[in-house]
Design an enzyme around this catalytic site. Structure first.
Site, PDB file in Angstrom:
ATOM      1  N   ASN A 144       0.827  -1.205   0.000  1.00 44.69           N
ATOM      2  CA  ASN A 144       0.000   0.000   0.000  1.00 44.69           C
ATOM      3  C   ASN A 144       0.860   1.254   0.000  1.00 44.69           C
ATOM      4  OD1 ASN A 144       0.380  -1.192   2.784  1.00 44.69           O
ATOM      5  ND2 ASN A 144      -0.199   0.894   3.336  1.00 44.69           N
ATOM      6  N   CYS A 319      -4.142   4.882   7.930  1.00 42.79           N
ATOM      7  CA  CYS A 319      -4.224   4.440   9.324  1.00 42.79           C
ATOM      8  C   CYS A 319      -3.015   4.896  10.118  1.00 42.79           C
ATOM      9  CB  CYS A 319      -4.303   2.910   9.402  1.00 42.79           C
ATOM     10  SG  CYS A 319      -5.458   2.213   8.257  1.00 42.79           S
TER      11      CYS A 319
HETATM   12  N1  PLP Z   1      -4.284  -3.773   4.166  1.00 45.69           N
HETATM   13  C1  PLP Z   1      -3.830  -2.915   3.251  1.00 45.69           C
HETATM   14  C2  PLP Z   1      -2.692  -3.326   2.372  1.00 45.69           C
HETATM   15  C3  PLP Z   1      -4.415  -1.659   3.106  1.00 45.69           C
HETATM   16  O1  PLP Z   1      -3.959  -0.807   2.182  1.00 45.69           O
HETATM   17  C4  PLP Z   1      -5.482  -1.307   3.972  1.00 45.69           C
HETATM   18  C5  PLP Z   1      -6.064   0.056   3.904  1.00 45.69           C
HETATM   19  O2  PLP Z   1      -5.345   1.046   3.841  1.00 45.69           O
HETATM   20  C6  PLP Z   1      -5.931  -2.247   4.902  1.00 45.69           C
HETATM   21  C7  PLP Z   1      -5.308  -3.465   4.978  1.00 45.69           C
HETATM   22  C8  PLP Z   1      -7.077  -1.946   5.824  1.00 45.69           C
HETATM   23  O3  PLP Z   1      -8.291  -1.924   5.110  1.00 45.69           O
HETATM   24  P1  PLP Z   1      -9.650  -1.492   5.822  1.00 45.69           P
HETATM   25  O4  PLP Z   1      -9.737  -0.008   5.675  1.00 45.69           O
HETATM   26  O5  PLP Z   1     -10.738  -2.209   5.066  1.00 45.69           O
HETATM   27  O6  PLP Z   1      -9.570  -1.925   7.233  1.00 45.69           O
END
Ligand code: PLP
Length: 376
Positions: A144, A319
């Site tokens: 990400n 996050c």
């Molecule tokens: N995993 C990855 C690689 C992400 O990019 C994200 C969101 O930024 C998440 C998990 C978390 O997703 P969610 O917003 O559905 O909790």
């Protein structure tokens, strides 16, 4: 203009319309025994089948309240005291990283697999750390932060050869609907996806569980989702996830080509400008994400300057965006003077070439303004 599509995306109109229709006609509790309830339950099981078909997967689809929850379910539901060692890469999303940190507090031996300077998992380091006492591995498909793509099937092959009982989890949030995902051929035991990164609703995800893989529930109650995730199902969210996966997989190549053209244009414009920058994303990364560091700039200031011009970009995982430093870029060995000025540009099928040209012009202009102010 929105260029933070790795953090979330606009919901497709067709999805909103379908949800509206379902709300008018079938708003019943899927657990109810009367016909309306059974009809809604059938809608959910149709979504399950559609996701399995789109991703070539043959196990269970457990709907969750987010990908974060699915990652937590994978980690806490599978960590096994018989094998106290667990592995993750240095590039994992906070939902995996912090779950593993919690496992550490609970007495597990948590080890990090290094990243190469391209942001992929270092296979040599993986082989070294993947000892027979490793019970759980969590490695993401597409980063990400940078869009770097890991060779998941190779890593699964290595892991299973060393311990055939190891549970291999893959966070596929930035992969599904963006790059080709064939879960059967990846060979993973657990796979996470999210709806809102591909034009579905926020607050819904899924954990795909290979047949025979045992997961313990984190949430107890009425026994929905095969007892793995109790609570009345988020029917609208689930429908949106199914449609989002279906739409994205059907238009995968067309969307990818479009986004690649946008990314290439953006990079071309930045590289022909006077700004001092480094691209952290490798050339073969997913075209949906490009991570760029601007020398001697503060990312937050650049982000706010762009925001004042009506342009939204990211600086790492939403996050963890408020935390200082960038754990993943640091793990890749990127130099500090560029990392501090790191912006993440992430595209969607709805962005246009005109928008991208304007984005690049504005980025160059704010970086120059920043440098000018800094020199005063
Ligand atoms: N995993 C990855 C690689 C992400 O990019 C994200 C969101 O930024 C998440 C998990 C978390 O997703 P969610 O917003 O559905 O909790």
């Amino acid at each position: 203009m929105f260029f933070d599509n790795a953090s979330t995306t606009i919901v497709d109109n067709s999805i909103m319309q379908t949800i509206y229709t379902i709300n008018n006609n079938s708003y019943y509790n899927p657990g109810a025994l009367y016909r309306g309830g059974r009809d809604v339950s059938k809608i959910i099981s149709d979504v399950r089948n559609s996701i399995k078909k789109s991703l070539n997967f043959d196990g269970d689809v457990i709907f969750t309240g987010s990908a974060t929850e699915a990652n937590n379910m994978a980690i806490f539901g599978c960590a096994n005291r018989r094998y106290k060692k667990v592995l993750l890469s240095e590039g994992e999303h906070p939902s995996v990283y912090n779950s593993m940190m919690e496992l550490k507090l609970r007495g597990f031996d948590v080890e990090f697999v290094k990243l190469t300077k391209n942001g992929c998992v270092d296979e040599g380091d993986f082989i070294e750390k993947m000892t027979p006492d490793v019970g759980l591995v969590s490695i993401m498909y597409v980063s990400n932060e940078t869009g770097a793509i890991n060779n998941i099937s190779a890593l699964v092959g290595i892991a299973k050869k060393i311990n055939k009982n190891v549970v291999f989890h893959c966070d596929g949030v930035q992969a599904v609907g963006k790059v080709l995902v064939d879960i059967s051929s990846l060979g993973v035991d657990l796979f996470t996806l999210s709806a809102h990164k591909i034009h579905g609703l926020k607050g819904v995800g899924a954990l795909l569980v290979r047949k025979g893989c045992k997961v313990k529930p984190l949430i107890f109650g009425g026994g929905q989702e095969g007892g793995l995730r109790s609570g009345t199902e988020n029917v609208f969210g689930i429908v949106s996830l199914g449609m989002a996966v279906d739409n994205a997989c059907k238009s995968l190549t067309e969307n990818y080509d479009h986004v690649k053209m946008l990314k290439d244009k953006f990079v071309e414009k930045i590289s022909s400008s006077n700004v001092d920058y480094q691209i952290f994303s490798p050339n073969d990364a997913s075209a949906y994400i490009v991570s760029v560091g601007f020398k001697n700039c503060r990312a937050e200031t650049l982000l706010n300057m762009l925001s004042d011009r009506g342009i939204y970009v990211g600086n790492g995982s939403a996050c963890s965006a408020k935390k200082s430093g960038n754990r993943v870029l640091q793990a890749m060995g990127c130099s500090k003077e560029y990392v501090e000025g790191n912006l993440r540009f992430s595209f969607s099928k709805f962005n246009t070439i005109d928008e991208v040209v304007s984005l690049a012009d504005n980025v160059v202009s704010v970086v120059n303004e920043y440098m000018y102010n800094a020199s005063m």
